[in-house]
Motif scaffolding. Structure first.
Motif, PDB file in Angstrom:
ATOM      1  N   THR A 310       0.829  -1.209   0.000  1.00  0.00           N
ATOM      2  CA  THR A 310       0.000   0.000   0.000  1.00  0.00           C
ATOM      3  C   THR A 310       0.858   1.251   0.000  1.00  0.00           C
ATOM      4  OG1 THR A 310      -1.704  -1.184   1.245  1.00  0.00           O
ATOM      5  CG2 THR A 310      -1.841   1.216   1.216  1.00  0.00           C
ATOM      6  N   MET A 311       1.927   1.254   0.780  1.00  0.00           N
ATOM      7  CA  MET A 311       2.794   2.426   0.846  1.00  0.00           C
ATOM      8  C   MET A 311       3.535   2.651  -0.464  1.00  0.00           C
ATOM      9  SD  MET A 311       2.106   3.635   3.753  1.00  0.00           S
ATOM     10  CE  MET A 311       0.705   2.865   4.562  1.00  0.00           C
ATOM     11  N   VAL A 312       3.864   1.573  -1.171  1.00  0.00           N
ATOM     12  CA  VAL A 312       4.473   1.708  -2.500  1.00  0.00           C
ATOM     13  C   VAL A 312       3.497   2.396  -3.449  1.00  0.00           C
ATOM     14  CG1 VAL A 312       5.245   0.428  -4.537  1.00  0.00           C
ATOM     15  CG2 VAL A 312       6.108  -0.192  -2.270  1.00  0.00           C
ATOM     16  N   GLU A 313       2.221   2.059  -3.341  1.00  0.00           N
ATOM     17  CA  GLU A 313       1.206   2.716  -4.169  1.00  0.00           C
ATOM     18  C   GLU A 313       1.131   4.210  -3.863  1.00  0.00           C
ATOM     19  OE1 GLU A 313      -2.492   0.740  -3.601  1.00  0.00           O
ATOM     20  OE2 GLU A 313      -1.817  -1.169  -4.461  1.00  0.00           O
ATOM     21  N   TYR A 314       1.184   4.565  -2.583  1.00  0.00           N
ATOM     22  CA  TYR A 314       1.155   5.982  -2.210  1.00  0.00           C
ATOM     23  C   TYR A 314       2.375   6.714  -2.772  1.00  0.00           C
ATOM     24  CZ  TYR A 314      -2.446   4.718   1.240  1.00  0.00           C
ATOM     25  OH  TYR A 314      -3.582   4.263   1.855  1.00  0.00           O
ATOM     26  N   LYS A 315       3.529   6.048  -2.713  1.00  0.00           N
ATOM     27  CA  LYS A 315       4.746   6.662  -3.251  1.00  0.00           C
ATOM     28  C   LYS A 315       4.626   6.851  -4.758  1.00  0.00           C
ATOM     29  CE  LYS A 315       9.744   6.048  -3.704  1.00  0.00           C
ATOM     30  NZ  LYS A 315      10.953   5.321  -3.249  1.00  0.00           N
ATOM     31  N   GLN A 316       4.079   5.869  -5.444  1.00  0.00           N
ATOM     32  CA  GLN A 316       3.918   5.978  -6.897  1.00  0.00           C
ATOM     33  C   GLN A 316       2.978   7.118  -7.272  1.00  0.00           C
ATOM     34  OE1 GLN A 316       2.725   1.947  -7.781  1.00  0.00           O
ATOM     35  NE2 GLN A 316       4.836   1.251  -8.104  1.00  0.00           N
ATOM     36  N   GLU A 317       1.952   7.353  -6.439  1.00  0.00           N
ATOM     37  CA  GLU A 317       1.055   8.484  -6.671  1.00  0.00           C
ATOM     38  C   GLU A 317       1.821   9.799  -6.620  1.00  0.00           C
ATOM     39  OE1 GLU A 317      -2.240   8.544  -3.998  1.00  0.00           O
ATOM     40  OE2 GLU A 317      -2.889   6.492  -4.484  1.00  0.00           O
ATOM     41  N   ILE A 318       2.708   9.920  -5.626  1.00  0.00           N
ATOM     42  CA  ILE A 318       3.513  11.133  -5.497  1.00  0.00           C
ATOM     43  C   ILE A 318       4.414  11.315  -6.712  1.00  0.00           C
ATOM     44  CG2 ILE A 318       5.392  12.199  -4.176  1.00  0.00           C
ATOM     45  CD1 ILE A 318       4.232  10.903  -1.685  1.00  0.00           C
ATOM     46  N   LEU A 319       5.105  10.238  -7.097  1.00  0.00           N
ATOM     47  CA  LEU A 319       6.008  10.310  -8.244  1.00  0.00           C
ATOM     48  C   LEU A 319       5.251  10.655  -9.521  1.00  0.00           C
ATOM     49  CD1 LEU A 319       8.304   7.208  -7.522  1.00  0.00           C
ATOM     50  CD2 LEU A 319       8.787   9.613  -7.078  1.00  0.00           C
ATOM     51  N   GLN A 320       4.076  10.065  -9.695  1.00  0.00           N
ATOM     52  CA  GLN A 320       3.280  10.340 -10.889  1.00  0.00           C
ATOM     53  C   GLN A 320       2.831  11.795 -10.928  1.00  0.00           C
ATOM     54  OE1 GLN A 320       2.827   8.307 -13.482  1.00  0.00           O
ATOM     55  NE2 GLN A 320       1.798  10.008 -14.514  1.00  0.00           N
ATOM     56  N   ASN A 321       2.414  12.312  -9.788  1.00  0.00           N
ATOM     57  CA  ASN A 321       1.997  13.723  -9.722  1.00  0.00           C
ATOM     58  C   ASN A 321       3.160  14.645 -10.059  1.00  0.00           C
ATOM     59  OD1 ASN A 321      -0.612  13.074  -8.993  1.00  0.00           O
ATOM     60  ND2 ASN A 321      -0.214  13.225  -6.798  1.00  0.00           N
ATOM     61  N   ASN A 322       4.363  14.305  -9.566  1.00  0.00           N
ATOM     62  CA  ASN A 322       5.535  15.122  -9.862  1.00  0.00           C
ATOM     63  C   ASN A 322       5.870  15.085 -11.341  1.00  0.00           C
ATOM     64  OD1 ASN A 322       5.775  15.770  -7.177  1.00  0.00           O
ATOM     65  ND2 ASN A 322       7.366  14.258  -6.729  1.00  0.00           N
ATOM     66  N   ILE A 323       5.716  13.902 -11.958  1.00  0.00           N
ATOM     67  CA  ILE A 323       5.989  13.772 -13.398  1.00  0.00           C
ATOM     68  C   ILE A 323       5.002  14.601 -14.206  1.00  0.00           C
ATOM     69  CG2 ILE A 323       5.918  12.161 -15.344  1.00  0.00           C
ATOM     70  CD1 ILE A 323       7.019  10.014 -13.438  1.00  0.00           C
ATOM     71  N   GLU A 324       3.737  14.547 -13.808  1.00  0.00           N
ATOM     72  CA  GLU A 324       2.710  15.299 -14.537  1.00  0.00           C
ATOM     73  C   GLU A 324       2.940  16.796 -14.438  1.00  0.00           C
ATOM     74  OE1 GLU A 324      -0.948  13.905 -12.925  1.00  0.00           O
ATOM     75  OE2 GLU A 324      -0.882  11.983 -13.978  1.00  0.00           O
ATOM     76  N   VAL A 325       3.330  17.271 -13.256  1.00  0.00           N
ATOM     77  CA  VAL A 325       3.597  18.698 -13.081  1.00  0.00           C
ATOM     78  C   VAL A 325       4.788  19.110 -13.928  1.00  0.00           C
ATOM     79  CG1 VAL A 325       4.391  20.433 -11.430  1.00  0.00           C
ATOM     80  CG2 VAL A 325       2.582  18.840 -10.791  1.00  0.00           C
ATOM     81  N   TYR A 326       5.843  18.288 -13.900  1.00  0.00           N
ATOM     82  CA  TYR A 326       7.046  18.596 -14.677  1.00  0.00           C
ATOM     83  C   TYR A 326       6.737  18.598 -16.164  1.00  0.00           C
ATOM     84  CZ  TYR A 326      11.672  18.080 -16.751  1.00  0.00           C
ATOM     85  OH  TYR A 326      12.796  18.238 -17.517  1.00  0.00           O
ATOM     86  N   SER A 327       5.957  17.585 -16.603  1.00  0.00           N
ATOM     87  CA  SER A 327       5.601  17.476 -18.016  1.00  0.00           C
ATOM     88  C   SER A 327       4.774  18.670 -18.461  1.00  0.00           C
ATOM     89  CB  SER A 327       4.819  16.179 -18.257  1.00  0.00           C
ATOM     90  OG  SER A 327       4.395  16.080 -19.585  1.00  0.00           O
ATOM     91  N   SER A 328       3.833  19.098 -17.626  1.00  0.00           N
ATOM     92  CA  SER A 328       2.987  20.238 -17.949  1.00  0.00           C
ATOM     93  C   SER A 328       3.810  21.501 -18.078  1.00  0.00           C
ATOM     94  CB  SER A 328       1.915  20.417 -16.870  1.00  0.00           C
ATOM     95  OG  SER A 328       1.159  21.579 -17.091  1.00  0.00           O
ATOM     96  N   GLU A 329       4.740  21.705 -17.150  1.00  0.00           N
ATOM     97  CA  GLU A 329       5.581  22.900 -17.204  1.00  0.00           C
ATOM     98  C   GLU A 329       6.482  22.881 -18.429  1.00  0.00           C
ATOM     99  OE1 GLU A 329       7.590  22.806 -13.503  1.00  0.00           O
ATOM    100  OE2 GLU A 329       5.931  23.701 -12.372  1.00  0.00           O
ATOM    101  N   SER A 330       6.994  21.697 -18.791  1.00  0.00           N
ATOM    102  CA  SER A 330       7.870  21.578 -19.959  1.00  0.00           C
ATOM    103  C   SER A 330       7.115  21.893 -21.243  1.00  0.00           C
ATOM    104  CB  SER A 330       8.459  20.167 -20.033  1.00  0.00           C
ATOM    105  OG  SER A 330       9.233  19.895 -18.898  1.00  0.00           O
ATOM    106  N   ASN A 331       5.892  21.363 -21.380  1.00  0.00           N
ATOM    107  CA  ASN A 331       5.081  21.610 -22.574  1.00  0.00           C
ATOM    108  C   ASN A 331       4.723  23.078 -22.720  1.00  0.00           C
ATOM    109  OD1 ASN A 331       5.109  18.909 -23.244  1.00  0.00           O
ATOM    110  ND2 ASN A 331       3.189  18.454 -22.172  1.00  0.00           N
ATOM    111  N   ASP A 332       4.402  23.716 -21.595  1.00  0.00           N
ATOM    112  CA  ASP A 332       4.056  25.131 -21.634  1.00  0.00           C
ATOM    113  C   ASP A 332       5.228  25.964 -22.117  1.00  0.00           C
ATOM    114  OD1 ASP A 332       1.540  24.608 -20.748  1.00  0.00           O
ATOM    115  OD2 ASP A 332       1.916  25.155 -18.649  1.00  0.00           O
ATOM    116  N   SER A 333       6.437  25.607 -21.679  1.00  0.00           N
ATOM    117  CA  SER A 333       7.608  26.391 -22.058  1.00  0.00           C
ATOM    118  C   SER A 333       7.945  26.214 -23.523  1.00  0.00           C
ATOM    119  CB  SER A 333       8.804  25.979 -21.198  1.00  0.00           C
ATOM    120  OG  SER A 333       9.142  24.627 -21.436  1.00  0.00           O
ATOM    121  N   GLU A 334       7.607  25.047 -24.094  1.00  0.00           N
ATOM    122  CA  GLU A 334       7.896  24.802 -25.498  1.00  0.00           C
ATOM    123  C   GLU A 334       6.897  25.517 -26.407  1.00  0.00           C
ATOM    124  OE1 GLU A 334       7.846  20.610 -25.917  1.00  0.00           O
ATOM    125  OE2 GLU A 334       9.684  20.285 -24.757  1.00  0.00           O
TER     126      GLU A 334
END
Length: 423
Positions: A310-334
């Motif tokens: 269960t805790m691995v799932e919670y960690k993956q949620e955090i990592l996924q959210n960070n990836i989505e934020v980073y991806s969104s910021e990268s696309n906006d800058s391009e």
């Protein structure tokens, strides 16, 4: 050597795992028999990268894997009869090696049994390209060295590690020592055994020693360990090897206080110490620990849990959210060359005007922490540190086994809370 509180950390303090680190409590305690190979296997298979397990030294100097000093709760003999051996006063051969768990009939493991399994598991994973030399998120063992062991158990730990794989550097980034008493850390620095040439070499990850965690139910006790780090820096000659505290592992409810956030977390930052919390079993507890680690920018932080999946799932949620934020910021800058305004953070987003870490505690957390402090006071855990623990230069007797009378009311409260997943 004079201590500089903000000096650059040595390599041994660097993180080799991505936070939050997920450590399985006694393997996968919520679903499988504690401290069994099946539980350990399922723990790693779930995605956790650390196994927390417990060590005792038998009367014939064999290290065995058991949370309790007495065998009654978990183990029976070959015929299934109840046992009540004191591991410290019982030989492994011919007695302890023949015990098995009440559930599942798994053997009482020796430390060598665990290490042989661990090396095979790691080599199988690394052979597949996962977690190779120098890579992050290596699989690790966190060894909970029980307080009532003699300090010489640390020599036998080293002996067993080298017996299974004769390369101490290989073990540095894979084994964490968890100690409940400063005498173990003092012994590591006093005994000439640990001054041999095999110690202090640098492994490919940059480690020059094992991680050494103080495991505690009270963060105030851990301050004495941090003071010992300063003592070592001030008194140890350049020719002599130093083995220092690199982390603290605290019962999660003991961190639910303003004093912890404003007085102890800064010490973790200054000393570049890793921070783990136990036993974290729900999302609220997980998020609170993660918030501390992120806002304080700790070098590494992790949780010890009965539910690693269960805790691995919670960690993956955090990592996924960070990836989505980073991806969104990268696309906006391009897509746009427009100059964007700075993100509007308030100046007290992380620290207030008094320099205190800004993490809000709920009323429930503060009440629970107060109740917890009343419970541990039953066993004198709020007392001042014992005088001998503050005598950093006092010699440690490697054969001495401490005997402490535990308040039965405290023992019942603590064990009941652990049984129902409260602690």
């Amino acid at each position: 050597m004079t201590v500089a509180s903000l000096k650059a950390p040595s390599k041994l303090l660097w993180s080799s795992s991505s936070s939050p680190v997920i450590a399985g409590h006694r393997g996968f305690k919520s679903r499988f028999v504690e401290n069994s190979l099946v539980g350990f296997t399922k723990c790693y298979d779930s995605g956790a990268t650390v196994i927390e397990t417990d060590l005792w030294l038998s009367s014939d100097n064999v290290i065995v894997i058991s949370h309790d000093r007495m065998t009654k709760r978990v183990f029976v003999d070959e015929e299934g009869n109840e046992t009540n051996y004191n591991i410290s006063k019982t030989p492994y051969d011919p007695v302890l090696k023949n015990l098995k768990t009440k559930q599942g009939g798994y053997p009482l493991l020796s430390f060598v049994d665990l290490l042989n399994w661990f090396v095979a598991y790691v080599e199988r994973k690394e052979g597949g390209g996962e977690g190779g030399e120098g890579g992050e998120d290596k699989l690790k063992l966190q060894l909970d060295i029980k307080r009532f062991n003699p300090t010489k158990i640390t020599k036998y730990i080293i002996g067993d590690l080298l017996k299974v794989k004769d390369d101490l550097c290989w073990w540095y980034s894979r084994v964490q020592f968890g100690i409940w008493d400063l005498k173990f850390l003092k012994y590591l620095n006093q005994d000439e055994f640990f001054q041999q040439d095999i110690f202090g070499k640098v492994d490919p990850s940059g480690y020059t020693q094992f991680d050494i965690f103080n495991i505690s139910v009270n963060w105030r006790d851990s301050i004495n360990y941090i003071n010992y780090n300063y003592y070592l820096d001030e008194t140890t000659s350049k020719e002599r090897k130093k083995l220092k505290l690199t982390g603290v592992s605290l019962l999660y409810i003991s961190t639910w206080s303003i004093d912890f956030l404003t007085k102890f977390v800064p010490l973790l930052q200054i000393q570049r110490l890793k921070f783990y919390s136990w036993t974290v079993n729900n999302k609220f507890q997980f998020q609170y620990l993660n918030k501390i680690g992120e806002k304080a920018k700790l070098v590494e932080y992790g949780i010890v849990t009965d539910h690693p999946d269960t805790m691995v799932e919670y960690k993956q949620e955090i990592l996924q959210n960070n990836i989505e934020v980073y991806s969104s910021e990268s696309n906006d800058s391009e897509l746009s060359t427009e100059i964007k305004p700075l993100i509007d953070y308030e100046s007290n987003q992380y620290y207030n005007e008094d320099g205190e870490l800004v993490i809000e505690l709920t009323v429930k957390q503060m009440i629970m922490c107060w109740i917890y402090n009343q419970i541990i006071s039953l066993n004198g855990s709020n007392r001042k540190i014992k005088t001998e623990s503050q005598r950093f230069a006092a010699r440690v007797d490697e054969n001495k086994i401490d005997e402490v009378k535990i308040n039965p009311i405290f023992a019942w409260c603590f064990q009941t809370c652990q049984k129902y997943g409260i602690f």
